[in-house]
Design a protein around this motif. Structure first.
Motif, mmCIF file in Angstrom:
data_model
loop_
_atom_site.group_PDB
_atom_site.id
_atom_site.type_symbol
_atom_site.label_atom_id
_atom_site.label_comp_id
_atom_site.label_asym_id
_atom_site.label_seq_id
_atom_site.Cartn_x
_atom_site.Cartn_y
_atom_site.Cartn_z
ATOM 1 N N ASP A 384 0.829 -1.199 0.000
ATOM 2 C CA ASP A 384 0.000 0.000 0.000
ATOM 3 C C ASP A 384 0.868 1.255 0.000
ATOM 4 N N PHE A 386 0.127 4.349 -0.118
ATOM 5 C CA PHE A 386 -0.369 5.467 0.675
ATOM 6 C C PHE A 386 0.056 5.305 2.120
ATOM 7 N N ASP A 387 -0.036 4.073 2.585
ATOM 8 C CA ASP A 387 0.158 3.787 3.982
ATOM 9 C C ASP A 387 1.626 3.768 4.377
ATOM 10 N N SER A 388 2.510 3.547 3.394
ATOM 11 C CA SER A 388 3.899 3.333 3.796
ATOM 12 C C SER A 388 4.740 4.602 3.790
ATOM 13 N N LEU A 389 4.114 5.753 3.602
ATOM 14 C CA LEU A 389 4.839 7.011 3.721
ATOM 15 C C LEU A 389 4.230 7.833 4.848
ATOM 16 N N ASN A 390 5.089 8.385 5.691
ATOM 17 C CA ASN A 390 4.599 9.202 6.802
ATOM 18 C C ASN A 390 3.871 10.429 6.250
ATOM 19 N N PRO A 391 2.573 10.552 6.536
ATOM 20 C CA PRO A 391 1.781 11.609 5.900
ATOM 21 C C PRO A 391 2.198 13.021 6.311
ATOM 22 N N ARG A 392 2.971 13.147 7.386
ATOM 23 C CA ARG A 392 3.335 14.482 7.842
ATOM 24 C C ARG A 392 4.674 14.954 7.304
ATOM 25 N N TRP A 393 5.366 14.075 6.620
ATOM 26 C CA TRP A 393 6.685 14.453 6.129
ATOM 27 C C TRP A 393 6.626 14.855 4.661
ATOM 28 N N GLU A 401 15.613 10.365 4.958
ATOM 29 C CA GLU A 401 15.657 9.617 6.221
ATOM 30 C C GLU A 401 16.684 8.486 6.206
ATOM 31 N N PRO A 402 16.677 7.622 5.168
ATOM 32 C CA PRO A 402 17.692 6.561 5.169
ATOM 33 C C PRO A 402 19.113 7.106 5.129
ATOM 34 N N ARG A 437 0.148 13.366 0.623
ATOM 35 C CA ARG A 437 -1.278 13.553 0.408
ATOM 36 C C ARG A 437 -1.561 14.158 -0.959
ATOM 37 N N ARG A 451 12.986 5.654 -1.954
ATOM 38 C CA ARG A 451 13.475 5.601 -0.576
ATOM 39 C C ARG A 451 14.249 4.307 -0.332
#
Lengths: 621, 300
Positions: A384, A386-393, A401-402, A437, A451
């Motif tokens: 998914d 949509f679900d695997s990315l932090n929505p606030r970043w 990040e890595p 988003r 990523r």
């Protein structure tokens, strides 16, 4: 781009047919921030008697909005702004509410997404079908019940009298769907609208469902408008294809013509892989003779069942080998343990036993700190996007990040690397400052891949990365994965239930059933000469996007019957014994081992290894 | 399926009514906040000093325009008592607008404290599920099983009637709400894909909890805070009403209602009714704001 002349189906009985449904210039609009957005904008098409018409399009192309609008409905505050929907000579959009309600359900049946949850859990199935019938026909309770039983029998349910007494939760998934078809067809509608009726179902159930729908419609003489995102469904069940793009039909062609010679650029894009296969997609060759990059040995994972001492055997002694630059496909139905294997390789789940040797080190034995260091070399992309990315970043934060975790790069070097990564996955650099988003599934999945690539990994687990993508994004992602492998020499473990994609992307393939690998071989071996009865069943149930070899035109070997054993109480002998058409007593008595059957192919079935089971024709092309 | 769409669910809600309520909430809340800052200084009388006029009724509605004109033109020797005076001679209007300083500050500080502690404990309880955090949840169950008002009253009675103790008592009774809300959200966020992705990237559990899970789990607690502030004001007033709150003559709505209550049977309604209206409006404002925020959050 319309091809009205070619719009008539190829099936002889439909050739002279008249139109059941004729849509002209349909427009549906939603007010958004003061202006009208029109998801359906000038839609025109026809459905003839007894014809199966497939409607395909990307997410957001207006498919579901169009389906609702055909019934004179629009989700508030949307409005049908214009056009005609002629059904049996009457314009539905001009009918008074009472009359259009009578037509919905009686003359036009509907099957919506996720059939399972469409049954009322509080009502017996027979009652529900009876109500649907009574809503449109003068009938007393006894007649309605008789009718319900008759419908259940027609959709192929054994012992319909007692099944009519069952509640939804007592039916298996496949049966619940048949009940739903029975309900939709109970008053023999002239037209059945099915809006992605099989999204999220396993291949075997999907094929059963569509077979059942197709067969039933052949008997009732209804026409079907089948909305889908799957080329396989189009190729195998539809007579004619409509392509919806930006709220309009951009192509309307008989199915064979559509696959052989698509006209619109969008159609050409979604059919690209079918058309170019074997030429430009070409997987990079495997380095042979070297030690595998990653190898598991007798990997096991059990989960405790709450409040009992019982264990669920999710992964059972799985041994895999993946070489450098190689892609191994891991296929199987949901519940087969393929996702658990992927998680165990990266120790996102701790394996219960066995080893995962990566580049000479057994990952299972590493202390957490060392394991974290290895994570730059082994990555994963989830199903998914949509679900695997932090929505606030922001995308930039996500991509750096890595680098923060594994490198000593300076801020400006990280900025440059983020740009490199976004270029690598063919996205625009302006996305870097945005948040996930509002981006489409295809773009988000590319960001997930970028990523994963950040620290130059050698191995990536791809856990059904294409399954939620719309047709065009899927093609793009498959091409991207192949290109990245060519350029960077990465190894993939590609977990999927979509055999079409596996065939494009993988060098080797392993088939899983109930936590075990039942067959391993090259894609060529497994797809054209599957040995294990389960692989054979899986392949024969899969809908390959090839209209010259349609499922409905041939007699398909029976799908596996019987219940899947519970992973808590697995049988002593072969796990497939309860469902296998080739079963003999000895199968139930002896646990099966993977046996080599030549040229690297292995199969967990003693009869197949001995050559007792006919390798069925397999899949060509 | 089709998740990315040109349409947002937010666009499907009746927009005008939602915005109207939101605006009302914002207006009330910002008025209360402004009064908490300047209230004690802008009233016509010192809110803690008595005047010689005892139990003076407020002017009738018909007198107000004339009185207002005369007051503005400066022809009165003393400003009028817009809401009358109470039995001790305090100007009710000056005290009503000075009270937010007490009520809002107590409510805000108490809420801030319980939000901080509650979110922290909720994060731990939701992220690390073990015997210790389960015990913590059972303790908070017990705390929540007492009526908020009784718990707060007992706490103040035991610790003594000081502002600090009232703040601590309020913070104590509201903390379990935030613990529970945050824990539930943490539990649903920690199984999301981006958390697993963060683990796969090599983050430590602590950094996942703080950098990924916490920021995505704050919204329910923050929405709740808006509603709880309203109720904390009510509770502060309630404590003063039963004599477990701030001491007179501090201007405070509950205390005003309480002291005015004795005179109500004599027909002197004004010392109690005006602060009562002020409390109702304030609680209503915060609740409406909280609801509007919640709906926005749900819609996104």
């Amino acid at each position: 781009m319309h091809r009205e002349a070619a719009a008539v189906s190829e099936r002889p009985e439909a050739r002279a047919a008249r139109a059941v449904l004729s849509v002209e210039n349909l427009v549906v609009g939603y007010p958004v921030a003061g202006r009208m957005v029109k998801p359906v904008d000038g839609l025109s098409f026809r459905v003839h008697e007894r014809e199966v018409v497939g409607l395909i399009g990307d997410a957001g192309s207006g498919k579901s909005t169009a389906a609702l609008a055909l019934l004179g409905l629009a989700r508030a505050p949307g409005k049908i702004l214009g056009g005609r929907v002629d059904f049996e000579g009457r314009d539905l959009l001009k009918l008074p509410d009472a009359e259009i309600r009578a037509i919905r359900g009686r003359d036009i049946g509907i099957i919506v997404q996720n059939p399972r949850s469409s049954l009322n859990p509080m009502l017996r199935v027979g009652k529900q079908i009876g109500y649907a019938y009574q809503a449109h026909n003068e009938a007393n309770a006894a007649t309605a019940r008789r009718k319900a039983v008759e419908m259940l029998r027609m959709v192929g349910i054994n012992d319909p009298e007692s099944r009519a007494e069952a509640y939804a939760h007592e039916l298996s998934g496949g049966m619940a769907q048949r009940a739903l078809i029975a309900m939709a067809l109970s008053s023999r509608p002239k037209l059945l609208i099915a809006d992605e009726p099989t999204s999220g179902l396993d291949v075997t159930i999907q094929a059963q469902f569509l077979d059942e729908m197709w067969n039933t419609v052949q008997r009732t003489g209804s026409a079907i408008l089948l909305i889908t995102q799957e080329l396989g469904t189009l190729a195998n069940y539809c007579d004619r294809v409509l392509v919806l793009h930006e709220g309009r039909i951009v192509e309307d062609a008989p199915v064979k013509q559509f696959f052989a010679d698509p006209q619109h650029p969008y159609s050409q894009q979604i059919l690209k892989l079918q058309r170019e296969r074997g030429t430009s997609l070409g997987l990079p060759p495997i380095y042979t003779g070297t030690k595998p990059l990653l190898a598991t040995r007798d990997l096991r994972k059990t989960f405790a069942v709450r409040h009992t001492k019982k264990l669920i055997q999710a992964v059972d002694k799985v041994s895999l080998q993946i070489g450098r630059g190689e892609t191994l496909g891991l296929v199987g139905e949901s519940g087969s343990g393929k996702t658990t294997v992927g998680r165990c390789l990266l120790r996102l789940l701790e394996p219960s036993a066995g080893s995962v040797v990566f580049d000479g080190a057994d990952l299972v034995k590493l202390p957490p700190t060392d394991m974290r260091r290895y994570r730059s070399k082994l990555q994963i992309v989830f199903q998914d996007p949509f679900d695997s990315l932090n929505p606030r970043w922001t995308i930039r934060q996500i991509l750096t990040e890595p680098l923060d975790l594994h490198t000593e790069l300076s801020t400006s070097e990280k900025r440059r690397r983020a740009e490199e990564l976004i270029d690598l996955v063919d996205l625009d650099r302006t996305l870097l400052e945005r948040k996930p988003r509002g981006l489409g599934a295809g773009a988000l999945q590319r960001i997930n891949i970028a990523r994963a690539l950040a620290c130059n990994p050698e191995f990536i687990v791809l856990d059904e990365p294409t399954s939620v993508l719309s047709p065009r994004a899927r093609v793009g992602l498959i091409e991207l994965l192949v290109r990245l492998q060519k350029e960077l020499g990465i190894s993939y473990l590609f977990i999927s239930h979509d055999l079409t994609t596996v065939r494009y992307l993988c060098h080797k393939v392993s088939v899983m059933y109930l936590g075990q690998i039942v067959e391993t071989g090259t894609v060529e071996q497994v797809f054209s000469r599957p040995r294990h009865p389960y692989s054979q069943a899986l392949l024969s149930a899969h809908l390959f996007p090839d209209p010259s070899n349609r499922r409905v035109d041939q007699s398909i070997p029976a799908a596996l019957e019987g219940e899947i054993p519970s992973p808590i109480d697995l049988p002593h002998g072969c796990y497939l014994a309860s469902r296998c058409p080739h079963v003999v007593d000895e199968c139930r008595a002896t646990p099966q081992r993977l046996e080599p059957v030549g040229e690297g192919q292995e199969v967990r079935c003693w009869r197949a290894a001995k050559g007792d089971i006919q390798a069925f024709g397999g899949v060509h092309g | 399926m089709s998740r990315p769409h040109t349409l947002d669910t937010a666009d499907l809600l009746p927009r005008r009514r939602r915005d109207w309520l939101f605006a009302l909430g914002v207006t009330i809340v910002s008025t209360v906040v402004v009064l908490a800052i300047v209230g004690p200084y802008v009233g016509p009388y010192d809110p803690t000093m008595t005047t010689p006029n005892v139990s003076m009724p407020p002017p009738s509605l018909s007198e107000i325009p004339g009185l207002f004109g005369a007051w503005v033109s400066g022809s009165l020797e003393a400003p009028p008592h817009w809401m009358g005076t109470d039995a001790s001679g305090f100007d009710v209007f000056s005290r009503v607008i000075a009270a937010p300083r007490t009520d809002l500050v107590i409510a805000l500080v108490a809420n801030g404290l319980s939000l901080l502690v509650g979110v922290f404990l909720g994060l731990i309880a939701g992220y690390y599920r073990n015997a210790a955090t389960e015990l913590m949840m059972r303790v908070s169950d017990v705390m929540q099983s007492f009526p908020v008002f009784i718990s707060a009253m007992v706490l103040v009675a035991l610790a003594g009637r000081s502002t600090t103790n009232i703040v601590i008592a309020l913070a104590f009774v509201y903390t379990p709400i935030y613990v529970r809300l945050t824990r539930a959200e943490v539990m649903s966020q920690k199984v999301r894909g981006f958390v697993e992705a963060a683990r796969a990237l090599g983050n430590t559990e602590l950094s996942i909890a703080i950098r990924h899970v916490l920021p995505n789990s704050l919204t329910p607690a923050l929405i709740q805070a808006s509603v709880t502030i309203g109720f904390a004001i009510l509770l502060t007033a309630g404590l003063s009403f039963v004599g477990a709150g701030v001491r007179p003559p501090t201007p405070e709505w509950g205390l005003m209602i309480s002291t005015g209550a004795n005179q109500i049977i004599l027909g002197e309604w004004w010392p109690s009714v005006f602060p009562g209206i002020a409390i109702s409006l304030t609680v209503f404002g915060f609740a409406v704001l909280g609801n509007a925020l919640e709906r926005r959050y749900d819609a996104s």
